[in-house]
Design a protein around this motif. Structure first.
Motif, mmCIF file in Angstrom:
data_model
loop_
_atom_site.group_PDB
_atom_site.id
_atom_site.type_symbol
_atom_site.label_atom_id
_atom_site.label_comp_id
_atom_site.label_asym_id
_atom_site.label_seq_id
_atom_site.Cartn_x
_atom_site.Cartn_y
_atom_site.Cartn_z
ATOM 1 N N VAL A 1 1.788 5.572 5.246
ATOM 2 C CA VAL A 1 2.843 5.850 6.239
ATOM 3 C C VAL A 1 3.554 4.560 6.616
ATOM 4 C CG1 VAL A 1 3.309 6.689 8.579
ATOM 5 C CG2 VAL A 1 1.661 7.890 7.121
ATOM 6 N N ALA A 2 2.784 3.482 6.795
ATOM 7 C CA ALA A 2 3.380 2.184 7.125
ATOM 8 C C ALA A 2 4.245 1.684 5.976
ATOM 9 C CB ALA A 2 2.283 1.174 7.440
ATOM 10 N N VAL A 3 3.766 1.835 4.756
ATOM 11 C CA VAL A 3 4.547 1.379 3.597
ATOM 12 C C VAL A 3 5.858 2.157 3.494
ATOM 13 C CG1 VAL A 3 4.573 1.187 1.078
ATOM 14 C CG2 VAL A 3 2.512 0.578 2.350
ATOM 15 N N ARG A 4 5.794 3.474 3.743
ATOM 16 C CA ARG A 4 7.042 4.274 3.723
ATOM 17 C C ARG A 4 7.998 3.814 4.816
ATOM 18 N NH1 ARG A 4 3.496 8.616 2.429
ATOM 19 N NH2 ARG A 4 3.475 9.374 4.591
ATOM 20 N N ALA A 5 7.457 3.468 6.002
ATOM 21 C CA ALA A 5 8.316 2.980 7.087
ATOM 22 C C ALA A 5 8.963 1.655 6.698
ATOM 23 C CB ALA A 5 7.499 2.821 8.372
ATOM 24 N N ALA A 6 8.187 0.759 6.095
ATOM 25 C CA ALA A 6 8.745 -0.526 5.662
ATOM 26 C C ALA A 6 9.830 -0.334 4.607
ATOM 27 C CB ALA A 6 7.624 -1.421 5.127
ATOM 28 N N LEU A 7 9.575 0.560 3.643
ATOM 29 C CA LEU A 7 10.571 0.854 2.622
ATOM 30 C C LEU A 7 11.862 1.379 3.242
ATOM 31 C CD1 LEU A 7 8.296 2.548 -0.071
ATOM 32 C CD2 LEU A 7 9.650 0.466 -0.426
ATOM 33 N N ALA A 8 11.728 2.296 4.218
ATOM 34 C CA ALA A 8 12.910 2.876 4.872
ATOM 35 C C ALA A 8 13.696 1.806 5.623
ATOM 36 C CB ALA A 8 12.489 3.995 5.825
ATOM 37 N N ASN A 9 12.984 0.906 6.311
ATOM 38 C CA ASN A 9 13.662 -0.143 7.064
ATOM 39 C C ASN A 9 14.377 -1.126 6.150
ATOM 40 O OD1 ASN A 9 12.887 0.802 9.617
ATOM 41 N ND2 ASN A 9 10.940 -0.294 9.544
ATOM 42 N N LEU A 10 13.719 -1.525 5.081
ATOM 43 C CA LEU A 10 14.349 -2.442 4.129
ATOM 44 C C LEU A 10 15.546 -1.793 3.440
ATOM 45 C CD1 LEU A 10 11.037 -3.851 2.666
ATOM 46 C CD2 LEU A 10 12.818 -5.269 3.707
ATOM 47 N N ASP A 11 15.420 -0.512 3.125
ATOM 48 C CA ASP A 11 16.518 0.209 2.472
ATOM 49 C C ASP A 11 17.719 0.311 3.399
ATOM 50 O OD1 ASP A 11 17.741 1.672 0.412
ATOM 51 O OD2 ASP A 11 17.102 3.573 1.274
ATOM 52 N N ARG A 12 17.454 0.666 4.648
ATOM 53 C CA ARG A 12 18.558 0.796 5.617
ATOM 54 C C ARG A 12 19.273 -0.539 5.810
ATOM 55 N NH1 ARG A 12 18.442 1.579 12.099
ATOM 56 N NH2 ARG A 12 20.498 2.496 12.352
ATOM 57 N N ALA A 13 18.493 -1.642 5.760
ATOM 58 C CA ALA A 13 19.070 -2.962 5.974
ATOM 59 C C ALA A 13 19.763 -3.510 4.727
ATOM 60 C CB ALA A 13 17.977 -3.932 6.416
ATOM 61 N N GLY A 14 19.662 -2.780 3.589
ATOM 62 C CA GLY A 14 20.239 -3.276 2.345
ATOM 63 C C GLY A 14 19.444 -4.418 1.734
ATOM 64 N N LEU B 1 6.773 -3.896 -2.588
ATOM 65 C CA LEU B 1 5.797 -3.301 -1.670
ATOM 66 C C LEU B 1 4.796 -2.457 -2.441
ATOM 67 C CD1 LEU B 1 7.984 -2.088 1.340
ATOM 68 C CD2 LEU B 1 6.113 -3.707 1.474
ATOM 69 N N ILE B 2 3.528 -2.549 -2.017
ATOM 70 C CA ILE B 2 2.496 -1.697 -2.596
ATOM 71 C C ILE B 2 1.594 -1.160 -1.495
ATOM 72 C CG2 ILE B 2 2.446 -2.854 -4.841
ATOM 73 C CD1 ILE B 2 -0.092 -4.329 -3.878
ATOM 74 N N THR B 3 0.931 -0.048 -1.773
ATOM 75 C CA THR B 3 -0.094 0.479 -0.877
ATOM 76 C C THR B 3 -1.441 -0.051 -1.356
ATOM 77 O OG1 THR B 3 1.213 2.488 -0.520
ATOM 78 C CG2 THR B 3 -1.114 2.565 0.097
ATOM 79 N N GLU B 4 -2.041 -0.938 -0.567
ATOM 80 C CA GLU B 4 -3.287 -1.599 -0.980
ATOM 81 C C GLU B 4 -3.976 -2.169 0.252
ATOM 82 O OE1 GLU B 4 -5.658 -1.855 -3.631
ATOM 83 O OE2 GLU B 4 -4.066 -2.698 -4.899
ATOM 84 N N ASP B 5 -5.297 -2.129 0.276
ATOM 85 C CA ASP B 5 -6.062 -2.737 1.356
ATOM 86 C C ASP B 5 -6.010 -4.255 1.226
ATOM 87 O OD1 ASP B 5 -8.566 -3.822 2.754
ATOM 88 O OD2 ASP B 5 -8.620 -1.704 3.336
ATOM 89 N N VAL B 6 -5.929 -4.951 2.363
ATOM 90 C CA VAL B 6 -5.849 -6.405 2.356
ATOM 91 C C VAL B 6 -7.042 -7.027 1.614
ATOM 92 C CG1 VAL B 6 -6.974 -6.611 4.625
ATOM 93 C CG2 VAL B 6 -5.540 -8.477 3.796
ATOM 94 N N LEU B 7 -8.187 -6.375 1.650
ATOM 95 C CA LEU B 7 -9.379 -6.922 0.993
ATOM 96 C C LEU B 7 -9.286 -6.846 -0.523
ATOM 97 C CD1 LEU B 7 -12.152 -5.432 3.319
ATOM 98 C CD2 LEU B 7 -11.015 -7.669 3.479
ATOM 99 N N ASP B 8 -8.369 -6.033 -1.019
ATOM 100 C CA ASP B 8 -8.241 -5.840 -2.467
ATOM 101 C C ASP B 8 -6.960 -6.406 -3.051
ATOM 102 O OD1 ASP B 8 -10.683 -4.370 -2.491
ATOM 103 O OD2 ASP B 8 -9.589 -2.589 -1.794
#
Length: 380
Positions: free
Chosen positions: A262-275, A282-289
């Motif tokens: 959900v956070a990754v989708r929000a980041a993608l949407a914000n970056l897209d809106r900002a051009g 961006l990837i979906t991944e745990d910080v430990l991995d």
């Protein structure tokens, strides 16, 4: 020359001075949470447009001693408000005080509003209406023990509202605090940058704007546009120059990850809106991995702080794993963690090479720097 005050997150005053000086400000003097400066209106416009650190820039219109509420009313009544803005504008008045002997800030707020309206009636036979939610003009008063200073806001919405963010996750960082942390890390465009706990992408948005030379205020409006002295031609020229300096969106060695899709989708949407989407991976991944995307670079993260006991216990178990992951995967990287949890370095079993006090609102935090080498970072 006019007199202004720029506010900023506490701990970032030195960076604010750099921004203001670059915009032509003079006689800059700092105090906790901001800086006074002198300048013409072009420097005020430029600071609103270009400062990544300022929260708000206000114009000083009156200053005087007071002993009781009526003194403040008379100070406000003496300001020629109808020359500053027209009666059709809506207003809001805010009062803050440090060591003021007066009992009720609400009453002082009312008296200042009355003075503004009374002066308008005297000069224009009309008065502005009050709008506490989205006013055209914000008037503020700052009281010390014996002096009152009156300001008119030139920013409108706070300057950390870049006009870019569409979606957010829980407790996002303010954009100007994120911009300050980026500056304190020493990161420069062209250097690989990773936020492995990116949330809705605030660090990545700020880094992408810097990488592509996008002025933080280039996509929004400002309070000074609603003042009578607004020089539209000067502003249009300034904005056109800023937009002409922008670079086209292209890969910029900016990387983000979060374990929450959900956070990754929000980041993608914000970056897209900002051009800015093409500048970031961006990837979906745990910080430990997460694997290092380059052999060296800068990592910046704002991990959860933990408020409830169960969260604190979870973090106490997480930090040693995080320390191990950094040593395993990020040798050669400079890693920065912004947190209010002072247990973090000890529990990570890493010694910070630097710790910088900063405030997230009223919450005292630290920016910890870890220069990662293979094996332990502890001194022998």
């Amino acid at each position: 020359m006019e007199k202004f005050f720029a506010s900023c997150p506490r701990g970032l005053e030195a960076l604010l001075v750099e921004d203001l000086a670059a915009c032509g400000a003079r006689d800059i003097t700092t105090l906790p949470g901001g800086a006074h400066f002198c300048g013409d209106w072009a420097s005020c416009y430029a600071a609103n447009l270009h400062s990544r650190i300022a929260t708000r820039i206000v114009w000083r219109v009156a200053d005087g001693a007071y002993a009781r509420e009526d003194d403040i009313y008379q100070l406000a009544l003496a300001v020629p408000w109808s020359r500053l803005f027209v009666a059709e504008r809506t207003i809001r008045v805010d009062v803050t005080a440090v060591k003021s002997p007066l009992k009720s800030l609400e009453f002082i707020t009312l008296r200042i509003k009355d003075a503004v309206c009374d002066r308008f009636r005297q000069e224009a036979n009309a008065r502005p209406s009050v709008d506490t939610r989205t006013p055209d003009v914000r008037i503020s008063a700052f009281l010390t023990a014996d002096r009152c200073t009156l300001y008119v806001d030139t920013s409108g919405a706070p300057l950390y509202q870049r006009g870019l963010r569409q979606k957010s996750v829980e407790a996002p960082l303010k954009e100007n605090l994120a911009a300050g942390i980026l500056r304190l890390s020493g990161w420069q465009p062209g250097t690989p940058l990773l936020d492995p706990m990116c949330g809705s992408g605030t660090f990545l948005l700020e880094a992408a704007q810097r990488a592509l030379n996008v002025a933080p205020g280039a996509r929004r409006e400002f309070g000074f546009m609603r003042l009578s002295g607004f020089d539209a031609a000067a502003w249009t020229k300034l904005l056109a120059a800023a937009r002409a300096a922008e670079l086209p969106a292209a890969p910029a060695q900016l990387f983000g990850a979060d374990r929450d899709p959900v956070a990754v989708r929000a980041a993608l949407a914000n970056l897209d809106r900002a051009g800015l989407l093409d500048a970031v991976e961006l990837i979906t991944e745990d910080v430990l991995d997460v694997a290092a995307p380059a052999s060296a670079g800068v990592m910046i993260a704002n991990p959860p702080y933990g408020e409830r006991l169960s969260e604190l216990e979870d973090l106490a178990a997480f930090y040693p794993q995080l320390g191990s992951a950094l040593k395993r995967n990020f040798a050669g990287w400079n890693c920065y963690f912004f947190t209010a949890d002072t247990r973090m370095p000890k529990l990570m079993r890493l010694s910070p090479s630097r710790k910088t006090p900063l405030f997230n609102g009223a919450l005292e935090c630290r920016l910890y720097e870890f220069k990662m080498v293979a094996g332990s970072n502890r001194p022998a």
